[in-house]
Motif scaffolding. Structure first.
Motif, PDB file in Angstrom:
ATOM      1  N   ARG A   6     -18.915 -42.615 -43.509  1.00 29.70           N
ATOM      2  CA  ARG A   6     -20.314 -42.217 -43.486  1.00 29.70           C
ATOM      3  C   ARG A   6     -20.939 -42.317 -44.866  1.00 29.70           C
ATOM      4  N   THR A  22     -33.804 -46.289 -42.962  1.00 30.82           N
ATOM      5  CA  THR A  22     -33.714 -44.832 -43.050  1.00 30.82           C
ATOM      6  C   THR A  22     -34.077 -44.353 -44.448  1.00 30.82           C
ATOM      7  N   GLY A  38     -25.902 -38.791 -42.203  1.00 30.90           N
ATOM      8  CA  GLY A  38     -25.663 -37.708 -41.248  1.00 30.90           C
ATOM      9  C   GLY A  38     -26.662 -37.783 -40.115  1.00 30.90           C
ATOM     10  N   ASP A  39     -26.753 -36.752 -39.291  1.00 30.37           N
ATOM     11  CA  ASP A  39     -27.702 -36.830 -38.177  1.00 30.37           C
ATOM     12  C   ASP A  39     -29.128 -36.579 -38.645  1.00 30.37           C
ATOM     13  N   ARG A  40     -29.297 -36.205 -39.899  1.00 29.29           N
ATOM     14  CA  ARG A  40     -30.632 -36.058 -40.477  1.00 29.29           C
ATOM     15  C   ARG A  40     -30.858 -37.106 -41.549  1.00 29.29           C
ATOM     16  N   ARG A  95     -37.045 -38.050 -35.878  1.00 28.91           N
ATOM     17  CA  ARG A  95     -35.636 -37.703 -35.749  1.00 28.91           C
ATOM     18  C   ARG A  95     -35.065 -37.212 -37.077  1.00 28.91           C
TER      19      ARG A  95
END
Ligand code: TYD
Ligand code: MG
Length: 464
Positions: free
Chosen positions: A256, A116, A279-281, A149
């Motif tokens: 997280r 990521t 996070g989701d981003r 995403r």
């Protein structure tokens, strides 16, 4: 496979330890492993007809010039050209940005965020520094899916699904990227070796080729490395010596927050930390990390002590929690999370001998909040204060921080950058600090903070 021309020689490399031999033998004399040698082909191209050992001795240099002694003042210095990755916390851990031609190894547990982070870096450098994402673990579709995403603009991002180093370098020579991300080094293999990908010899040779390419062309390389159960990067130890920087992702799976730590850095401070939140981003930077390592709820409870650690170049407030409980075992437990276990045993012995507190029939658990690992001895005093607070079931005085090394004879020793640590604590509203006498500011005090300098453990215990 390399062309079996008349001018190729072979050598044998141990898959366990990487030692090499001119002839095959059943057991590696270096590490004692059986049947671990595999064949390596050495091309007889100019400059390549060297033994594995010789190529290791000469490091990455591809061509061998006649050696000459040179006064250093006459040597043209390499100016470090640094480029920002566009991610501030990543730059910080790299020592202030990515250096041209640097090889950076990034390790960490599966799923912690290595791919990521590198995908985000690829996107944020697009336009400034073109790079390619070489994926050996995931398909191109998965890489593109992740980037989408993460909400990253896909144009300008280049990826390559390939695991053969020779073919990767062929593509790199043709397209001349300024950095290459190899995800992961364990999937790469070189045609010169017959061993399976992932074996020690393959990992070493594949990395050596990438390092040589990086140094010859000034292309930066990120290597993603898998981590073994013991916490080291899987593969040969030499991998860590070959690269310029070794970064590890830390963080517990429940939290997280992710911490990227520099373990080795030829271009910056070691132990430098970069803090992110997943996070989701994707990974988001946490520019003021002190706040997140205080659990909030439990400070002010029995068994909690806030300390100021200084990892790399930045002071950080961290909460140490202890739980002391009557043990049913004849050999009571000493468990640490985020701290070294042996150090706790030593500290408890000092607490007994010089503080008169016996914990021989008690289990002692110590935890550093937030999944961060504290390696410095400045944690000694806070650990003992937290232990004592839990034992007595009495919280430490409110808004108190502590740091200091505890010696075997019960003395409290100063730690580096005391004043900077105290200021960080004051900024976060702490009113009292218990530190080594030499760490207490000589010139006046810290604004809004009472600093108690102590020389002996017994003295420190009197203040809580
Ligand atoms: P990844 O970067 O694939 O880990 P690694 O390469 O170190 O193995 O991270 C995967 C984890 O991160 C996975 O558990 C899902 C999570 N994640 C998020 O929470 N948010 C995101 O935006 C992305 C891309 C992943
Ligand atoms: Mg990955």
């Amino acid at each position: 496979m390399a062309k079996p021309g008349a001018k190729t020689r072979t050598a044998y490399v141990c898959n366990e330890c990487g030692a090499d031999y001119p002839k095959w033998q059943g057991q590696c004399s270096a590490c004692g492993a059986w049947e671990s040698l595999s064949e390596i082909r050495l091309d007889a191209a100019p400059g390549a007809a060297r033994s594995v050992a010789a190529s290791r001795r000469s490091g990455w240099a591809g061509k061998v010039d006649a050696p000459k002694i040179t006064p250093l003042k006459d040597v043209a210095r390499n100016e470090e050209v640094r480029v920002s990755t566009g991610i501030g916390e990543f730059d910080r851990v790299l020592g202030g940005g990515l250096v041209e031609g640097a090889v950076v190894l990034i390790g960490g547990d599966p799923g912690i965020g290595k791919s990521t982070l590198l995908t985000q870096a690829l996107a944020s450098m697009a336009g400034v520094l073109p790079g390619i994402y070489v994926t050996g673990e995931e398909s191109l579709g998965q890489v593109a899916g992740r980037a989408a995403r993460l909400g990253l603009p896909l144009d300008g991002l280049q990826a390559l699904a390939e695991t053969c180093v020779e073919r990767i370098l062929e593509q790199a020579s043709a397209t001349q990227p300024r950095f290459i991300i190899a995800d992961s080094i364990q999937t790469l293999w070189t045609e010169t070796l017959t061993a399976a990908p992932g074996s020690v010899s393959q990992v070493r040779e594949a990395a050596a080729r990438l390092v040589r390419y990086a140094k010859e062309t000034g292309t930066a390389v990120f290597l993603v490395g898998h981590v073994t159960k013991e916490g080291g990067i899987a593969g040969p130890r030499v991998l860590e010596h070959m690269v310029d920087a070794v970064l590890y992702f830390e963080g517990d799976s429940g939290s997280r927050f992710r911490v990227l730590r520099a373990f080795k850095n030829r271009f910056g401070a070691v132990n430098e930390l970069g803090v992110f939140a997943m996070g989701d981003r994707g990974l988001r930077e946490v520019p003021n990390p002190s706040a997140i390592f205080l659990s909030g709820g439990s400070t002010g409870q029995p068994g909690s002590c806030v300390m100021v650690t200084r990892e790399g170049t930045r002071p950080l407030l961290v909460e140490v929690q202890a739980l002391v409980d009557a043990s049913p075992l004849s050999n009571p437990r000493r468990v640490t999370v985020g701290l070294e276990g042996n150090r706790l045993a030593m500290l408890l012995a000092v607490l007994h001998r010089h503080g008169g507190v016996l914990l021989a029939d008690q289990d002692v658990f110590v935890n550093v909040v937030g999944g961060i690992r504290v390696q410095e001895t400045a944690a000694d005093l806070p650990v003992l204060l937290a232990v004592l607070s839990s034992l007595r079931d009495a919280p430490l005085p409110e808004k108190t921080v502590a740091f200091g090394e505890v010696g075997l004879s019960g003395e409290i020793r100063p730690v580096p950058n005391g004043e900077e640590r105290l200021k960080e604590a004051a900024t976060h509203g702490f009113k009292r600090a218990i530190v080594a006498k030499a760490n207490a500011p000589k010139s006046g005090s810290i604004k809004g903070m009472q600093v108690i300098g102590v020389e002996r453990l017994a003295e420190a215990l009197e203040h809580v």
